[in-house]
Design a protein around this motif. Sequence first.
Motif, PDB file in Angstrom:
ATOM      1  N   GLY A   1      -6.006  10.702  15.223  1.00 24.75           N
ATOM      2  CA  GLY A   1      -5.716   9.345  14.763  1.00 24.75           C
ATOM      3  C   GLY A   1      -4.236   9.149  14.512  1.00 24.75           C
ATOM      4  O   GLY A   1      -3.640   8.178  14.988  1.00 24.75           O
TER       5      GLY A   1
ATOM      6  N   GLY B   1     -10.549   8.825  13.716  1.00 17.94           N
ATOM      7  CA  GLY B   1      -9.131   9.004  13.423  1.00 17.94           C
ATOM      8  C   GLY B   1      -8.420   7.683  13.203  1.00 17.94           C
ATOM      9  O   GLY B   1      -7.644   7.535  12.260  1.00 17.94           O
ATOM     10  N   THR B   2      -8.692   6.712  14.078  1.00 17.26           N
ATOM     11  CA  THR B   2      -8.001   5.429  13.936  1.00 17.26           C
ATOM     12  C   THR B   2      -8.551   4.632  12.749  1.00 17.26           C
ATOM     13  O   THR B   2      -7.786   4.007  12.024  1.00 17.26           O
ATOM     14  CB  THR B   2      -8.110   4.585  15.225  1.00 17.26           C
ATOM     15  OG1 THR B   2      -9.478   4.471  15.594  1.00 17.26           O
ATOM     16  CG2 THR B   2      -7.330   5.216  16.363  1.00 17.26           C
TER      17      THR B   2
ATOM     18  N   LEU C   1      -6.948   4.434   5.008  1.00 20.35           N
ATOM     19  CA  LEU C   1      -5.870   4.942   4.142  1.00 20.35           C
ATOM     20  C   LEU C   1      -4.889   3.822   3.788  1.00 20.35           C
ATOM     21  O   LEU C   1      -4.312   3.815   2.696  1.00 20.35           O
ATOM     22  CB  LEU C   1      -5.135   6.103   4.830  1.00 20.35           C
ATOM     23  CG  LEU C   1      -5.942   7.401   4.975  1.00 20.35           C
ATOM     24  CD1 LEU C   1      -5.200   8.415   5.839  1.00 20.35           C
ATOM     25  CD2 LEU C   1      -6.249   8.014   3.608  1.00 20.35           C
TER      26      LEU C   1
ATOM     27  N   ALA D   1     -10.035  14.914  14.034  1.00 19.43           N
ATOM     28  CA  ALA D   1     -10.125  13.454  13.976  1.00 19.43           C
ATOM     29  C   ALA D   1      -8.873  12.871  13.312  1.00 19.43           C
ATOM     30  O   ALA D   1      -8.279  11.915  13.810  1.00 19.43           O
ATOM     31  CB  ALA D   1     -11.381  13.024  13.223  1.00 19.43           C
TER      32      ALA D   1
ATOM     33  N   ARG E   1       6.556  -3.865  13.653  1.00 20.00           N
ATOM     34  CA  ARG E   1       6.832  -3.033  12.481  1.00 20.00           C
ATOM     35  C   ARG E   1       7.712  -1.843  12.884  1.00 20.00           C
ATOM     36  O   ARG E   1       7.552  -1.308  13.986  1.00 20.00           O
ATOM     37  CB  ARG E   1       5.528  -2.519  11.854  1.00 20.00           C
ATOM     38  CG  ARG E   1       4.411  -3.538  11.713  1.00 20.00           C
ATOM     39  CD  ARG E   1       4.801  -4.762  10.977  1.00 20.00           C
ATOM     40  NE  ARG E   1       5.228  -4.536   9.594  1.00 20.00           N
ATOM     41  CZ  ARG E   1       5.584  -5.518   8.773  1.00 20.00           C
ATOM     42  NH1 ARG E   1       5.576  -6.773   9.178  1.00 20.00           N
ATOM     43  NH2 ARG E   1       5.958  -5.241   7.539  1.00 20.00           N
TER      44      ARG E   1
ATOM     45  N   SER F   1      -9.679   5.822  10.073  1.00 24.86           N
ATOM     46  CA  SER F   1      -9.230   6.424   8.815  1.00 24.86           C
ATOM     47  C   SER F   1      -7.797   5.988   8.479  1.00 24.86           C
ATOM     48  O   SER F   1      -7.430   5.929   7.307  1.00 24.86           O
ATOM     49  CB  SER F   1      -9.345   7.948   8.863  1.00 24.86           C
ATOM     50  OG  SER F   1      -8.510   8.471   9.851  1.00 24.86           O
ATOM     51  N   ILE F   2      -6.999   5.652   9.492  1.00 24.48           N
ATOM     52  CA  ILE F   2      -5.659   5.123   9.217  1.00 24.48           C
ATOM     53  C   ILE F   2      -5.783   3.767   8.501  1.00 24.48           C
ATOM     54  O   ILE F   2      -5.098   3.492   7.512  1.00 24.48           O
ATOM     55  CB  ILE F   2      -4.846   4.945  10.521  1.00 24.48           C
ATOM     56  CG1 ILE F   2      -4.732   6.256  11.286  1.00 24.48           C
ATOM     57  CG2 ILE F   2      -3.469   4.352  10.223  1.00 24.48           C
ATOM     58  CD1 ILE F   2      -3.812   7.268  10.683  1.00 24.48           C
TER      59      ILE F   2
ATOM     60  N   VAL G   1      -2.108  -4.166  10.460  1.00 24.91           N
ATOM     61  CA  VAL G   1      -2.623  -2.817  10.748  1.00 24.91           C
ATOM     62  C   VAL G   1      -4.031  -2.930  11.326  1.00 24.91           C
ATOM     63  O   VAL G   1      -4.361  -2.317  12.350  1.00 24.91           O
ATOM     64  CB  VAL G   1      -2.616  -1.944   9.478  1.00 24.91           C
ATOM     65  CG1 VAL G   1      -3.258  -0.586   9.743  1.00 24.91           C
ATOM     66  CG2 VAL G   1      -1.188  -1.738   8.969  1.00 24.91           C
TER      67      VAL G   1
ATOM     68  N   ILE H   1      -2.440   4.332   0.599  1.00 28.19           N
ATOM     69  CA  ILE H   1      -1.868   5.678   0.725  1.00 28.19           C
ATOM     70  C   ILE H   1      -0.825   5.734   1.849  1.00 28.19           C
ATOM     71  O   ILE H   1       0.213   6.349   1.689  1.00 28.19           O
ATOM     72  CB  ILE H   1      -2.986   6.725   0.946  1.00 28.19           C
ATOM     73  CG1 ILE H   1      -3.875   6.767  -0.298  1.00 28.19           C
ATOM     74  CG2 ILE H   1      -2.400   8.107   1.230  1.00 28.19           C
ATOM     75  CD1 ILE H   1      -5.094   7.643  -0.168  1.00 28.19           C
ATOM     76  N   VAL H   2      -1.117   5.092   2.977  1.00 27.30           N
ATOM     77  CA  VAL H   2      -0.129   5.089   4.067  1.00 27.30           C
ATOM     78  C   VAL H   2       0.230   3.652   4.459  1.00 27.30           C
ATOM     79  O   VAL H   2      -0.499   2.707   4.135  1.00 27.30           O
ATOM     80  CB  VAL H   2      -0.634   5.833   5.340  1.00 27.30           C
ATOM     81  CG1 VAL H   2      -0.946   7.281   5.038  1.00 27.30           C
ATOM     82  CG2 VAL H   2      -1.832   5.120   5.934  1.00 27.30           C
ATOM     83  N   LEU H   3       1.342   3.517   5.180  1.00 23.63           N
ATOM     84  CA  LEU H   3       1.777   2.235   5.754  1.00 23.63           C
ATOM     85  C   LEU H   3       1.777   1.103   4.727  1.00 23.63           C
ATOM     86  O   LEU H   3       1.415  -0.037   5.041  1.00 23.63           O
ATOM     87  CB  LEU H   3       0.896   1.863   6.961  1.00 23.63           C
ATOM     88  CG  LEU H   3       0.762   2.921   8.067  1.00 23.63           C
ATOM     89  CD1 LEU H   3      -0.234   2.476   9.130  1.00 23.63           C
ATOM     90  CD2 LEU H   3       2.110   3.202   8.728  1.00 23.63           C
ATOM     91  N   LYS H   4       2.207   1.428   3.515  1.00 14.21           N
ATOM     92  CA  LYS H   4       2.140   0.448   2.424  1.00 14.21           C
ATOM     93  C   LYS H   4       2.971  -0.800   2.679  1.00 14.21           C
ATOM     94  O   LYS H   4       2.684  -1.852   2.130  1.00 14.21           O
ATOM     95  CB  LYS H   4       2.609   1.113   1.119  1.00 14.21           C
ATOM     96  CG  LYS H   4       1.552   2.011   0.505  1.00 14.21           C
ATOM     97  CD  LYS H   4       2.081   2.652  -0.752  1.00 14.21           C
ATOM     98  CE  LYS H   4       2.276   4.126  -0.496  1.00 14.21           C
ATOM     99  NZ  LYS H   4       2.609   4.889  -1.684  1.00 14.21           N
ATOM    100  N   LYS H   5       3.986  -0.651   3.517  1.00 13.05           N
ATOM    101  CA  LYS H   5       4.863  -1.800   3.751  1.00 13.05           C
ATOM    102  C   LYS H   5       4.380  -2.679   4.910  1.00 13.05           C
ATOM    103  O   LYS H   5       4.929  -3.752   5.135  1.00 13.05           O
ATOM    104  CB  LYS H   5       6.298  -1.316   4.023  1.00 13.05           C
ATOM    105  CG  LYS H   5       6.968  -0.838   2.749  1.00 13.05           C
ATOM    106  CD  LYS H   5       8.374  -0.368   3.007  1.00 13.05           C
ATOM    107  CE  LYS H   5       8.996   0.143   1.719  1.00 13.05           C
ATOM    108  NZ  LYS H   5       9.979   1.191   1.976  1.00 13.05           N
ATOM    109  N   GLU H   6       3.371  -2.192   5.650  1.00 18.35           N
ATOM    110  CA  GLU H   6       2.857  -3.017   6.738  1.00 18.35           C
ATOM    111  C   GLU H   6       1.651  -3.812   6.223  1.00 18.35           C
ATOM    112  O   GLU H   6       0.774  -3.254   5.573  1.00 18.35           O
ATOM    113  CB  GLU H   6       2.440  -2.165   7.945  1.00 18.35           C
ATOM    114  CG  GLU H   6       3.230  -0.886   8.219  1.00 18.35           C
ATOM    115  CD  GLU H   6       4.740  -1.013   8.193  1.00 18.35           C
ATOM    116  OE1 GLU H   6       5.274  -2.088   8.515  1.00 18.35           O
ATOM    117  OE2 GLU H   6       5.410  -0.033   7.826  1.00 18.35           O
ATOM    118  N   PRO H   7       1.610  -5.117   6.538  1.00 17.77           N
ATOM    119  CA  PRO H   7       0.487  -5.935   6.061  1.00 17.77           C
ATOM    120  C   PRO H   7      -0.854  -5.423   6.593  1.00 17.77           C
ATOM    121  O   PRO H   7      -0.958  -5.035   7.756  1.00 17.77           O
ATOM    122  CB  PRO H   7       0.781  -7.322   6.637  1.00 17.77           C
ATOM    123  CG  PRO H   7       2.219  -7.311   7.013  1.00 17.77           C
ATOM    124  CD  PRO H   7       2.586  -5.897   7.302  1.00 17.77           C
TER     125      PRO H   7
ATOM    126  N   ASP I   1       5.871   7.649   7.493  1.00 20.08           N
ATOM    127  CA  ASP I   1       4.759   7.421   6.577  1.00 20.08           C
ATOM    128  C   ASP I   1       3.546   8.282   6.912  1.00 20.08           C
ATOM    129  O   ASP I   1       2.812   8.735   6.034  1.00 20.08           O
ATOM    130  CB  ASP I   1       4.374   5.939   6.687  1.00 20.08           C
ATOM    131  CG  ASP I   1       4.116   5.333   5.332  1.00 20.08           C
ATOM    132  OD1 ASP I   1       4.600   5.910   4.340  1.00 20.08           O
ATOM    133  OD2 ASP I   1       3.440   4.293   5.267  1.00 20.08           O
TER     134      ASP I   1
END
Lengths: 163, 138
Positions: free
Chosen positions: B24, A42-43, A49, B20, B41, A45-46, A64, A54-60, B49
């Motif tokens: 996450g 799960g983590t 992504l 999963a 952040r 895959s973040i 992440v 796809i996600v968190l586009k504004k975080e470097p 998001d």
Amino acid sequence: MSLQEICQWINDTGPATALRESELAFPIVESIHVLAIALMAGTVSIVDLRLLGIVLKKEPVSQVADQVLPLTWAGFALMTISGVMLSAAEAAKLYTNPVYRIKLVLLVLAGLNPLIFHSTIYKSVSAWGEWPRPPARARLAAICSLTLWSAIIVAGRAIAYYH
Amino acid sequence: MRDSTSAFAVIEMVHLLGLAMLGGVVLIVDLRLLGVILPTRPADRIARDLAPFLKGSLVVMVLSGIPLVSGEVMKCYYNGAFRLKMLLFVLALTFYFGVHKRVTRSAFISGWAPRVVAGVSLGLWLSVGVAGRAIGFL
């Protein structure tokens, strides 16, 4: 001693037998294993992504990765410890299980992926880490990771269906 | 459904993949609210998001969960872990859409409130997962 004999020997050791025959410890270790996989896959895959844009586009990307991957490692450690325990408890049966073999190969590939990623394209993360959509090689690593971990979960569940 | 081992297995795998993803996303959002990860952040942006993935994995889990249950309705009905899981699931859903989303959506996220909300959310979702695994053992 052949590999099969080694598996049989592990299978017959005291702790392996005790875990296999325990009505409480075995389900607990199995539950920990499932939750650890959810934590790790799960983590990761973040992060994948994020690499795909796809996600968190504004975080470097580096932030992440630095902040999320320790959780992934914690999940990985739990998953490995509980997985080794479960494997030892059922070693003789698993030796002949084709899905278990596939899963082991997938795990090796899933381990190689971040090794390659971190020693190549990730080295220049300071140059592209702020991009909403990272370079193709980083996205490729993310796709490999998502595919491999999904396949590992599927294979892991399938082990129980092959006797 | 009950008689088809392969269909049951495939749907169970989809259910696990959804787990999963859900695990996450919940973990990342709640640990951010707790200030454990990504403290620099903005929490509302991270929550917003990742929300589509939280809802998407919920849809996958419910859609795969229904055929799993319908194959074994009577077995599940008498299963204590299943009853507990459904109760916890309803609580977790209500908490997410009723409280959690409102807290992460408000512009001002600070103080103890987001931490409590994150703690409750983590506890609820983890219990749903543990109760779910226990169904198979009872």
